[in-house]
Scaffold this active site. Structure first.
Site, mmCIF file in Angstrom:
data_model
loop_
_atom_site.group_PDB
_atom_site.id
_atom_site.type_symbol
_atom_site.label_atom_id
_atom_site.label_comp_id
_atom_site.label_asym_id
_atom_site.label_seq_id
_atom_site.Cartn_x
_atom_site.Cartn_y
_atom_site.Cartn_z
ATOM 1 N N PRO A 5 20.467 -5.007 23.775
ATOM 2 C CA PRO A 5 19.963 -4.467 25.050
ATOM 3 C C PRO A 5 20.886 -3.403 25.640
ATOM 4 O O PRO A 5 22.117 -3.527 25.597
ATOM 5 C CB PRO A 5 19.904 -5.703 25.947
ATOM 6 C CG PRO A 5 19.728 -6.846 25.009
ATOM 7 C CD PRO A 5 20.507 -6.479 23.787
ATOM 8 N N CYS A 6 20.263 -2.366 26.187
ATOM 9 C CA CYS A 6 21.022 -1.258 26.774
ATOM 10 C C CYS A 6 21.042 -1.357 28.294
ATOM 11 O O CYS A 6 21.406 -0.394 28.972
ATOM 12 C CB CYS A 6 20.419 0.072 26.345
ATOM 13 S SG CYS A 6 18.713 0.283 26.891
ATOM 14 N N ASN A 7 20.644 -2.503 28.848
ATOM 15 C CA ASN A 7 20.513 -2.630 30.308
ATOM 16 C C ASN A 7 21.751 -2.179 31.062
ATOM 17 O O ASN A 7 21.654 -1.559 32.112
ATOM 18 C CB ASN A 7 20.220 -4.087 30.684
ATOM 19 C CG ASN A 7 18.925 -4.584 30.095
ATOM 20 O OD1 ASN A 7 18.563 -4.199 28.992
ATOM 21 N ND2 ASN A 7 18.224 -5.445 30.808
ATOM 22 N N LEU A 43 24.082 -0.170 29.894
ATOM 23 C CA LEU A 43 24.602 1.079 29.335
ATOM 24 C C LEU A 43 23.839 2.292 29.822
ATOM 25 O O LEU A 43 24.411 3.364 30.004
ATOM 26 C CB LEU A 43 24.547 1.045 27.802
ATOM 27 C CG LEU A 43 25.212 -0.140 27.097
ATOM 28 C CD1 LEU A 43 25.102 0.028 25.592
ATOM 29 C CD2 LEU A 43 26.657 -0.275 27.524
ATOM 30 N N ALA A 44 22.515 2.160 30.024
ATOM 31 C CA ALA A 44 21.676 3.309 30.342
ATOM 32 C C ALA A 44 22.017 3.864 31.713
ATOM 33 O O ALA A 44 22.359 3.130 32.641
ATOM 34 C CB ALA A 44 20.195 2.920 30.288
#
EC number: 2.1.1.37
Length: 588
Positions: A546-548, A550-551
């Protein structure tokens, strides 16, 4: 990349958008006469007023005479005291660089803006309390948002300002960071730390303002800051390339023909890991270090389809003899959506879409755009054009009628991402969940290009361990490449996504075995060994955690790999390392 994510509090926030950073606005005075690279000087008052805490202060008069506003000088002196002139000057320079110019100056500077790669620095919520004029006004602040975002990311004000000046006001945040990183690399290579490549000769108006001791103090402090950054920040060694074409794309397949894989990473099993390219500083260094020091491959999917998607990939696959999926997908908006051509205005110069998001624009926003355009006969004024184009880029709006824009339909998003039509339709899945699942998925054509080397290596089929499967982007890519899926262990926490993958598996008449699990954290050594003993090990371990955190659009919990969801990357590494250990032990 949907992976093991918890339910989000606000579904209107796009956790996986075009990876741009966002910074809260900092209210500052607008009367400063200080200029930084990329700014014009404005006339400031040389007449000093008495201020609370700095009455009859020569230092106060001195800084006001240099052109700083009284309010700004007073605030800086309250922070640092009257004796610390160096700190006050540095603070005033920072305040001035972050200060927002008057609306008229911003409109004038934006009149000749061109298409960019997307800058998602605005709030993704649709605030209805704004009037049309207020919303148009609020959209003309991309330069300041980029400057603030770059400073928040850790770059100096001078680096950010010069990059914006050199690259242009309409440059995307990715282009600006690429420019700064390239300059830092050049400086690091200089054994004597020569003049920083980003910096040109200062403009005459800056020299005039900073002539004398104050300018020298500022310059020395700036140089010391740059030297400290280059010498001590180990997390800055991985740079994003520009253009973002990795080790080659179909139009330039032999950009890099050789690379060195560390011994610990040599497969099989092969592995393939994906996440957002524009992650916080140090993230890709950490990911690379855990994944056996393999060099990341950064690729923008705009070289494969009609939509951008900047992603980083770390893998130990060969890079020679890759080939793209056929037929080649549409490369432009009008090729992908030919019915939009009829209504497309000449002043909308977009040829490709930005990153496809997990949510869409509201009907209220598209109605406001229609009303703003209908107030003008023919071509609208430049500031209205900019407002409309900013919203169209942010939300990937397309023209469906006269003065009428609309978001993409789910089946259009499926096509752009390389999935079969209706891949996410049916089975009780809502329209909202379709957008969410698609926005967190792989771009199939990009991934297939990287995985294409496996076809000759595994003509009889492949055993796949798919972590954070999402809607099955890797499985679809392998299937479209004609690589049989013998055994697939799919780990995905979302029941909606598991149902999508199971439905696709059945509809495509797969002959292999599909085992679906819910939680990567429950996948331990005993479970892996049992699975691997049943069919002889894995040939490929693929996944995108998951990129939650990071984005760039996640302003609330952008905590990098230490965040609640994105820390699941360590489970990808843990499982991959267990697979390698078990396979090595079984071979002995």
């Amino acid at each position: 990349m949907n992976g093991n994510t918890s339910d989000l509090e606000d579904e209107n926030i796009d956790w996986d958008s075009e990876d741009e950073r966002e910074i809260d606005n900092i209210p500052l005075s607008s009367n400063s006469s200080l200029t930084v690279p990329g700014r014009e000087a404005t006339t400031g008052s040389a007449e000093a007023s008495l201020s609370a805490g700095s009455s009859n202060s020569k230092l106060f008069d001195h800084f006001v005479g240099m052109g700083f506003s009284e309010k700004m000088v007073s605030k800086a002196m309250q922070e640092h005291g009257e004796e610390n002139a160096d700190s006050i000057l540095e603070t005033l320079l920072t305040y001035s660089a972050l200060e927002e110019p008057p609306l008229e100056q911003r409109i004038e500077s934006d009149q000749f803006s061109t298409d960019n790669d997307g800058s998602f620095v605005d709030d993704f919520s649709d605030i209805d309390s704004f009037s049309d004029n207020e919303e148009i006004t609020n959209s003309i602040s991309g330069e300041q948002n980029n400057l603030k975002s770059l400073v928040k990311m850790g770059y100096t004000v001078q680096e950010a300002s010069i990059a914006i000046e050199r690259c242009g006001l309409d440059s995307s945040l990715a282009e600006l960071t690429d420019f700064i990183c390239a300059a830092q690399m050049a400086k690091a290579a200089d054994a004597h730390l020569a003049e920083f490549d980003l910096e040109e000769k200062p403009r005459p108006n800056i020299l005039k303002k900073r002539r004398g001791n104050d300018y020298e103090i500022w310059k020395k402090k700036k140089q010391r800051g740059l030297e400290s950054r280059v010498l001590t920040e180990d997390d800055e060694t991985i740079r994003l390339p520009n253009p973002m074409i990795g080790f080659g794309v179909p139009t330039d397949p032999c950009l890099t023909i050789r690379r060195t894989i560390p011994d610990a990473a040599i497969g099989p099993p092969y592995f393939y890991y994906e996440n957002v390219a524009l992650a916080p500083k140090g993230v890709w260094n950490t990911i690379s270090r855990f994944l056996y020091d393999v060099e990341p491959e950064f690729v923008d999917s705009k070289y494969f389809c009609a939509a951008a998607r900047k992603r980083g990939y770390i893998h130990n696959l060969p890079i020679e003899n890759r080939y793209p999926l056929l037929p080649l997908p549409p490369q432009t908006i009008h090729e992908a959506l030919p019915l939009t051509r009829r209504w497309w205005p000449s002043w909308d110069t977009r040829t490709q879409l930005n990153c496809l998001q997990t949510c869409i624009a509201s009907a209220k926003l598209t109605e406001r755009i229609r009303k703003a355009l209908e107030k003008h006969d023919g071509v609208p004024p430049l500031h209205v054009q900019k407002y409309v184009l900013d919203e169209c880029r942010k939300w990937n709006l397309v023209w469906v009628g006269r003065n009428k824009v609309a978001p993409l339909e789910p089946d259009e998003v499926e096509m752009l991402l390389g999935f079969p039509r209706n891949h996410t339709r049916g089975g009780g899945i809502s329209r909202t969940d379709r957008y969410k699942s698609l926005g967190n998925s792989f771009q199939v054509d990009t991934v297939a290009y990287h995985l294409s080397v496996l076809k000759d290596m595994y003509p009889g089929g492949i055993n796949l361990l798919s972590l954070f499967t999402g809607i099955g982007g890797a499985e679809v890519a392998l299937h479209r490449l004609g690589i049989p899926l013998k055994n697939v262990v799919s780990v995905e926490i979302s029941e909606v996504n598991r149902n999508i993958v199971r439905s696709w598996w059945e509809q495509t008449n797969q002959r292999g075995n599909l085992v679906d699990l819910a939680d990567v954290q429950q996948l331990n050594g005993d479970c892996l060994e049992k699975l691997m003993n049943s069919f002889g090990g894995f040939d490929l371990v693929v996944g995108g955690s998951p990129c939650n955190n990071l984005a760039g659009s996640n302003r609330h919990h952008r905590d990098g790999l230490e965040g609640k969801e994105s820390s699941l990357f360590y489970d990808y590494f843990r499982i991959l390392d267990l697979v390698k250990c078990i396979m090595t032990r079984n071979e002995d």
